[in-house]
Design a protein around this motif. Structure first.
Motif, PDB file in Angstrom:
ATOM      1  N   ASN A   1       9.612   1.347  -7.070  1.00  0.00           N
ATOM      2  CA  ASN A   1      10.123   2.172  -6.013  1.00  0.00           C
ATOM      3  C   ASN A   1      11.006   3.101  -6.599  1.00  0.00           C
ATOM      4  OD1 ASN A   1       8.409   1.519  -4.035  1.00  0.00           O
ATOM      5  ND2 ASN A   1      10.050   0.328  -2.752  1.00  0.00           N
ATOM      6  N   VAL A   2      12.108   2.360  -7.480  1.00  0.00           N
ATOM      7  CA  VAL A   2      13.058   3.112  -7.872  1.00  0.00           C
ATOM      8  C   VAL A   2      12.440   4.192  -9.090  1.00  0.00           C
ATOM      9  CG1 VAL A   2      15.258   3.091  -9.133  1.00  0.00           C
ATOM     10  CG2 VAL A   2      14.655   1.361  -7.347  1.00  0.00           C
ATOM     11  N   MET A   3      11.716   3.926  -9.716  1.00  0.00           N
ATOM     12  CA  MET A   3      10.999   4.721 -10.840  1.00  0.00           C
ATOM     13  C   MET A   3      10.258   5.895 -10.074  1.00  0.00           C
ATOM     14  SD  MET A   3       9.478   3.085 -14.375  1.00  0.00           S
ATOM     15  CE  MET A   3      10.651   2.244 -15.200  1.00  0.00           C
ATOM     16  N   VAL A   4       9.595   5.656  -9.139  1.00  0.00           N
ATOM     17  CA  VAL A   4       9.166   6.699  -8.423  1.00  0.00           C
ATOM     18  C   VAL A   4      10.021   7.641  -7.746  1.00  0.00           C
ATOM     19  CG1 VAL A   4       7.273   6.926  -6.191  1.00  0.00           C
ATOM     20  CG2 VAL A   4       6.720   5.248  -8.093  1.00  0.00           C
ATOM     21  N   PHE A   5      10.982   6.909  -7.179  1.00  0.00           N
ATOM     22  CA  PHE A   5      11.986   7.667  -6.553  1.00  0.00           C
ATOM     23  C   PHE A   5      12.767   8.717  -7.324  1.00  0.00           C
ATOM     24  CE2 PHE A   5      16.734   7.931  -5.515  1.00  0.00           C
ATOM     25  CZ  PHE A   5      16.600   8.907  -4.509  1.00  0.00           C
ATOM     26  N   LEU A   6      12.967   8.265  -8.529  1.00  0.00           N
ATOM     27  CA  LEU A   6      13.605   9.121  -9.565  1.00  0.00           C
ATOM     28  C   LEU A   6      12.747  10.123 -10.064  1.00  0.00           C
ATOM     29  CD1 LEU A   6      15.597   6.908 -11.926  1.00  0.00           C
ATOM     30  CD2 LEU A   6      16.320   8.582 -10.451  1.00  0.00           C
ATOM     31  N   SER A   7      11.307   9.844 -10.330  1.00  0.00           N
ATOM     32  CA  SER A   7      10.516  10.945 -10.836  1.00  0.00           C
ATOM     33  C   SER A   7      10.279  11.863  -9.844  1.00  0.00           C
ATOM     34  CB  SER A   7       9.236  10.119 -10.989  1.00  0.00           C
ATOM     35  OG  SER A   7       9.277   9.140 -11.957  1.00  0.00           O
ATOM     36  N   ALA A   8      10.269  11.546  -8.467  1.00  0.00           N
ATOM     37  CA  ALA A   8       9.938  12.417  -7.421  1.00  0.00           C
ATOM     38  C   ALA A   8      11.095  13.320  -7.170  1.00  0.00           C
ATOM     39  CB  ALA A   8       9.598  11.830  -6.060  1.00  0.00           C
ATOM     40  N   TRP A   9      12.211  12.811  -7.409  1.00  0.00           N
ATOM     41  CA  TRP A   9      13.483  13.527  -7.161  1.00  0.00           C
ATOM     42  C   TRP A   9      13.747  14.433  -8.402  1.00  0.00           C
ATOM     43  CZ3 TRP A   9      18.156  11.679  -4.340  1.00  0.00           C
ATOM     44  CH2 TRP A   9      19.425  12.540  -4.328  1.00  0.00           C
TER      45      TRP A   9
END
Lengths: 160, 178
Positions: free
Chosen positions: B104-112
């Motif tokens: 989740n955190v990795m996806v969040f950072l990438s989307a961010w």
């Protein structure tokens, strides 16, 4: 004024109107934030416009095409992706820059990779990311992002 | 600084090579015109987001969810323009400490990092609909398996329980709100 700009401006205009109807105070502070952003970004936007003019006016299109052009294939793609990882250009001004390079004969795949690595991978931010999160997480995220950028570029090259 | 040096370079080169200089000036003017029509809209949208979407909300919804909904929420929240990438690092660190999924955190950072709604207006303006939507759609579709793979690698290295990861590529469209 292009059609895209008209569509975008009217959409944002509608959002602004809705916000104004809902809360006058908040809308005013949103506009203040926007004005500050324009002031902050303004100089670098102007600088990039000047740089784009210089690139297109002075660098022969042949050079661009021969380093990151579509016929250079994998090498051009890798060069563009690597450039995007190392350079630190705000996305806001990367898009017009990418367009000018495309017009000069840069490959579509290269530009897709360039934009994606530019935004997802930050060499400048890496020490900060390691400190805030941890080394393993940061290296994995950046490494995998590079692969994803290449994958996105390749698929776009196949489709477009 | 950057502006001053690029204008200086512009002036010097243009004086040295008149014909190329005038071409450079013409091109810059064209780009300036395109910018003028789009930049205020982008900034206003950023301002509206800053006022209406609170950062705390972002943190709350990213919390403990797992599974596909959690990943999708991560992407959606990442696209809200609440600041540059380095603002997201402490946020991500906090989420990890609170027990959020690594994926989740990795996806969040990438989307961010790569999907900022106001900035996508710039991409639309300069690179066109096809390029923009295809790149965004692929990004959304690929960032999820990337997060899961990252999580698997992260855990296996940490010798914490490595569970089978279901890498499902939904090929979903990018969620685009006004």
């Amino acid at each position: 004024m292009s059609l895209t700009a008209i569509v975008i401006d009217s959409l944002v205009g509608a959002c602004l109107l809705a916000s104004l109807l809902k809360d006058r105070e908040k809308t005013a502070s949103a506009l203040r934030i926007a004005l500050n952003a324009v002031k902050r970004m303004g100089p670098s936007v102007l600088a990039v416009i000047a740089v784009i003019g210089l690139i297109v006016g002075f660098i022969p299109a042949k050079w661009v095409a021969s380093t990151i052009g579509s016929e250079k294939g994998a090498l051009g793609l890798l060069i563009a992706a690597a450039l995007g990882s190392v350079l630190f250009i705000p996305a806001l001004i990367a898009f017009p820059l990418a367009k000018s390079l495309l017009d000069m004969g840069a490959g579509l795949m290269s530009m897709a990779a360039f934009i994606t690595t530019l935004t997802m991978i930050g060499f400048v931010f890496l020490p900060l990311e390691i400190r805030e999160l941890d080394r393993r997480f940061a290296l994995l995220r950046n490494g995998l992002s590079f692969l994803v950028a290449l994958a996105i570029a390749l698929i776009m090259g196949l489709i477009l | 600084m950057f502006l001053a040096s690029s204008i200086a370079a512009f002036t010097v080169l243009s004086l040295l090579y008149r014909d190329r200089g005038s071409r450079a000036l013409r091109i810059s003017w064209e780009y300036f015109q395109e910018m003028v029509f789009i930049l205020p809209a982008v900034m206003i949208l950023m301002g509206l987001f800053a006022v209406w979407v609170k950062r705390e909300t972002v943190v709350r919804y990213l919390g403990e969810e797992s599974g596909l909904p959690g990943l999708l929420v991560s992407i959606l929240l990442g696209t809200l323009p609440t600041g540059p990438l380095y603002v997201a690092f402490p946020l991500a660190a906090m989420l990890l400490k609170k027990g959020a999924r690594v994926a989740n955190v990795m996806v969040f950072l990438s989307a961010w990092a790569c999907i900022k709604l106001p900035l996508e207006l710039m991409e639309l303006q300069f690179l066109g609909w096809k390029f923009t939507f295809l790149r965004l759609g692929l990004t959304v579709a690929l960032v999820i398996p990337m997060g899961l793979a990252g999580e698997a690698l992260y855990r296996s290295g940490r010798a914490v329980k490595a569970e089978g990861v279901d890498v499902s590529d939904g090929g979903m469209e990018c969620g685009r709100g006004d």
